[in-house]
Design a protein around this motif. Structure first.
Motif, PDB file in Angstrom:
ATOM      1  N   ARG A 101     -32.271  18.905  60.712  1.00  0.00           N
ATOM      2  CA  ARG A 101     -33.360  18.869  59.732  1.00  0.00           C
ATOM      3  C   ARG A 101     -32.844  19.103  58.313  1.00  0.00           C
ATOM      4  NH1 ARG A 101     -38.399  22.340  61.617  1.00  0.00           N
ATOM      5  NH2 ARG A 101     -39.135  21.468  59.665  1.00  0.00           N
ATOM      6  N   LEU A 135     -31.570  15.879  56.965  1.00  0.00           N
ATOM      7  CA  LEU A 135     -32.696  15.004  56.617  1.00  0.00           C
ATOM      8  C   LEU A 135     -33.318  15.439  55.291  1.00  0.00           C
ATOM      9  CD1 LEU A 135     -34.780  12.816  57.227  1.00  0.00           C
ATOM     10  CD2 LEU A 135     -36.017  14.478  58.624  1.00  0.00           C
ATOM     11  N   ALA A 136     -33.511  16.749  55.147  1.00  0.00           N
ATOM     12  CA  ALA A 136     -34.089  17.267  53.905  1.00  0.00           C
ATOM     13  C   ALA A 136     -33.208  16.926  52.713  1.00  0.00           C
ATOM     14  CB  ALA A 136     -34.269  18.778  54.017  1.00  0.00           C
ATOM     15  N   VAL A 146     -33.654  13.226  51.874  1.00  0.00           N
ATOM     16  CA  VAL A 146     -34.959  13.019  51.212  1.00  0.00           C
ATOM     17  C   VAL A 146     -34.887  13.514  49.776  1.00  0.00           C
ATOM     18  CG1 VAL A 146     -37.371  13.790  51.195  1.00  0.00           C
ATOM     19  CG2 VAL A 146     -36.323  13.015  53.327  1.00  0.00           C
ATOM     20  N   GLU A 147     -34.272  14.676  49.615  1.00  0.00           N
ATOM     21  CA  GLU A 147     -34.128  15.249  48.274  1.00  0.00           C
ATOM     22  C   GLU A 147     -33.354  14.297  47.358  1.00  0.00           C
ATOM     23  OE1 GLU A 147     -34.974  18.067  45.589  1.00  0.00           O
ATOM     24  OE2 GLU A 147     -35.469  18.374  47.693  1.00  0.00           O
ATOM     25  N   TYR A 154     -35.693  10.263  47.802  1.00  0.00           N
ATOM     26  CA  TYR A 154     -37.134   9.986  47.817  1.00  0.00           C
ATOM     27  C   TYR A 154     -37.616   9.478  46.458  1.00  0.00           C
ATOM     28  CZ  TYR A 154     -42.169  10.770  47.984  1.00  0.00           C
ATOM     29  OH  TYR A 154     -43.534  10.613  47.893  1.00  0.00           O
ATOM     30  N   ALA A 155     -37.263  10.188  45.408  1.00  0.00           N
ATOM     31  CA  ALA A 155     -37.727   9.786  44.075  1.00  0.00           C
ATOM     32  C   ALA A 155     -37.227   8.390  43.718  1.00  0.00           C
ATOM     33  CB  ALA A 155     -37.255  10.805  43.036  1.00  0.00           C
ATOM     34  N   LEU A 179     -39.089   5.797  45.853  1.00  0.00           N
ATOM     35  CA  LEU A 179     -40.474   5.720  45.386  1.00  0.00           C
ATOM     36  C   LEU A 179     -40.553   4.942  44.072  1.00  0.00           C
ATOM     37  CD1 LEU A 179     -43.451   6.640  45.774  1.00  0.00           C
ATOM     38  CD2 LEU A 179     -42.893   8.655  44.425  1.00  0.00           C
ATOM     39  N   GLY A 180     -39.651   5.245  43.154  1.00  0.00           N
ATOM     40  CA  GLY A 180     -39.638   4.535  41.876  1.00  0.00           C
ATOM     41  C   GLY A 180     -39.378   3.048  42.049  1.00  0.00           C
ATOM     42  N   SER A 240     -42.559   4.126  51.143  1.00  0.00           N
ATOM     43  CA  SER A 240     -41.412   5.051  51.126  1.00  0.00           C
ATOM     44  C   SER A 240     -41.327   5.793  52.454  1.00  0.00           C
ATOM     45  CB  SER A 240     -41.552   6.076  50.000  1.00  0.00           C
ATOM     46  OG  SER A 240     -41.618   5.444  48.766  1.00  0.00           O
ATOM     47  N   GLN A 241     -42.482   6.269  52.908  1.00  0.00           N
ATOM     48  CA  GLN A 241     -42.526   6.974  54.190  1.00  0.00           C
ATOM     49  C   GLN A 241     -42.022   6.055  55.317  1.00  0.00           C
ATOM     50  OE1 GLN A 241     -43.803  10.388  56.497  1.00  0.00           O
ATOM     51  NE2 GLN A 241     -44.006  10.219  54.316  1.00  0.00           N
ATOM     52  N   PHE A 298     -38.147   5.545  55.152  1.00  0.00           N
ATOM     53  CA  PHE A 298     -37.353   6.649  55.717  1.00  0.00           C
ATOM     54  C   PHE A 298     -37.515   6.711  57.236  1.00  0.00           C
ATOM     55  CE2 PHE A 298     -36.958   8.130  51.375  1.00  0.00           C
ATOM     56  CZ  PHE A 298     -35.718   8.733  51.380  1.00  0.00           C
TER      57      PHE A 298
END
Lengths: 287, 189
Positions: B18, B21-22, B25-26, B29-30, B33-34, B51-52, B55
């Motif tokens: 986990r 994964l975090a 994402v960190e 993700y941004a 998303l952008g 985005s979801q 991933f």
């Protein structure tokens, strides 16, 4: 709260290097540098730390969720059957009744000898089926079409189911008439069948294709025009020649043509130009 | 863990770690998303959903090859998701990009989020990029907003290097013309 994101590709020298990589002329690179530099003005929202945590939590939940059991092919078939079964109810009732009335008229004309059988079966019968197909699908004839299209069901399946239902009904009526006339006049059933089966297949395919492109009224009008022209010329030598032309009778070529046109129609169904022009949907570049 | 490469993190995330994964994402993700936000025409809820999905699809791949560069692969998944979305939801979607951007430019009444986010110049750029074909738009976004190299874009879009160059060249030229046109339209209104 939403932060802002600025592109990390900002320094002029980096932009210049990037443009030089594209083998552009020096003067063009100079002209494009301010364009690329101006891109930073388009900012996008950047997720906050809380939003990122929520995103991660949702992602973990979805990853932890048990996978949906695989759907068996029987379930798929059952679903397709249920969808197909409900489509005939969405066909306008007047099409069923209209075909019945028109076919009864055709039968009466042939039975009483008021019209020659080659006219009834070669021209009248195919046009009745063709007209029905013209009014099979589209916003003009199906007020609930928007709802149907909003579902994840394939439009090809919808149109195919409706076409199959209506044509089955039409062909059943036509077969009944043909059998009745064959019994009454002692004509060959297969000879009478050959007069209309091929033309019905071809004209119905054309009708579906044209109705997708032009709408039902124009399609029905065009089909009536074809019928009318042949009817007028039938009393003349040229018209008689056209009707007895073996290419217009039932033949493998006619069925092949019908199949090609039908496939073209089905290929067009999802894009459906008339409908998409009223309701903008996807960017051209994605289509 | 912060020192590990994306590929190493990806391998560990696939094994159920986990923290890895975090960390991924960190890191991304941004950025994803952008990219999606710009690619779909400034529709944030849609960009978040995609985005979801990106991933999720990334982590559900069972055949990840750690020799394959992670970042182009992630953007490849995101780009394919956008293409699939617009094909599948053709009947339910309004045309993105142009309507939001040019509409806002035309009536001078953008939505509250756009008001907060986009300056007038930014709106003009959004409108101009929205008018580019998807193939040019994706290449330009990846190169000039996300800093992917030409070979990385080739991997992400699954096209040859020469095609990437030509798309970038043509895209930037068209962008220049479009920006002039959009500025003129804005001035007339």
């Amino acid at each position: 709260m939403t932060q802002r994101d600025t592109p990390g590709f900002d320094p002029a020298e980096e932009i210049s290097t990037a443009l030089h990589e594209l083998d552009l002329p020096a003067d063009e690179v100079s002209a494009l540098i301010p364009i690329i530099a101006s891109l930073k003005a388009w900012e996008v929202p950047v997720p906050t730390a809380t939003e990122t945590r929520l995103f991660l939590a949702r992602l973990e939940d979805r990853l932890a969720a048990p996978a949906a059991p695989p759907v068996s092919w029987r379930s798929h078939l059952a679903l397709l059957w249920q969808i197909a079964l409900r489509q005939p109810r969405l066909i306008h009732r007047s099409l069923w009744a209209g075909s019945l009335v028109a076919m009864t008229c055709a039968l009466s004309l042939a039975w009483l000898g008021l019209m020659r059988q080659d006219i009834v079966f070669g021209l009248f019968v195919p046009v009745i089926a063709t007209t029905g197909v013209a009014f099979l699908y589209g916003p003009e004839v199906d007020p609930a079409l928007e709802y149907a299209k909003a579902t994840p069901i394939s439009t090809r399946l919808l149109v195919g189911s409706r076409l199959l239902a209506l044509l089955s009904y039409e062909v059943a009526l036509e077969l009944a008439i043909t059998a009745a006339i064959a019994l009454h006049t002692h004509e060959s059933f297969s000879a009478l069948l050959a007069l209309w089966l091929g033309p019905t297949a071809l004209l119905s395919s054309c009708s579906l294709l044209l109705s997708l492109l032009l709408g039902p009224v124009v399609t029905a009008g065009s089909m009536f025009a074809v019928w009318l022209v042949q009817f007028i010329e039938l009393d003349q030598v040229l018209g008689r020649f056209l009707l007895s032309d073996p290419h217009w009778q039932t033949s493998p070529l006619l069925f092949a043509g019908a199949a090609i046109i039908l496939l073209l129609g089905f290929w067009l169904v999802p894009s459906y130009p008339r409908l998409t022009s009223q309701h903008p949907t996807i960017p051209e570049s994605f289509s | 863990m912060a020192d590990e490469t994306d590929e190493q993190l990806m391998m560990r995330a696939m094994q159920g770690n986990r923290a890895a994964l975090a960390c991924l994402v960190e890191r991304y993700y941004a950025s994803v998303l952008g990219y999606l936000y710009r690619l779909v025409g400034q529709n944030r809820p849609l960009a978040e959903d995609l985005s979801q999905e990106a991933f999720l699809r990334l982590l559900q791949q069972e055949t990840y090859d750690p020799r394959r560069a992670f970042r182009p692969w992630l953007f490849a998944i995101a780009t394919n998701l956008v293409r699939d979305h617009f094909k599948a939801a053709a009947t339910r979607r309004m045309q993105p990009g142009l309507e939001g951007a040019v509409g806002a430019l035309a009536d001078g009444a953008p939505g509250p989020e756009e008001c907060a986010l986009a300056s007038e110049q930014g709106t003009a750029i959004a409108a101009a990029i929205g008018q580019l074909g998807e193939e040019y738009r994706a290449a330009l976004l990846l190169r000039f907003y996300h800093g992917l190299s030409i070979p990385e874009i080739a991997l992400a879009l699954d096209i040859p290097l020469g095609t990437v160059k030509s798309r970038l060249s043509i895209g930037t030229r068209r962008l220049r013309t479009l920006l002039i046109d959009v500025s003129r339209q804005g001035a007339h209104r």
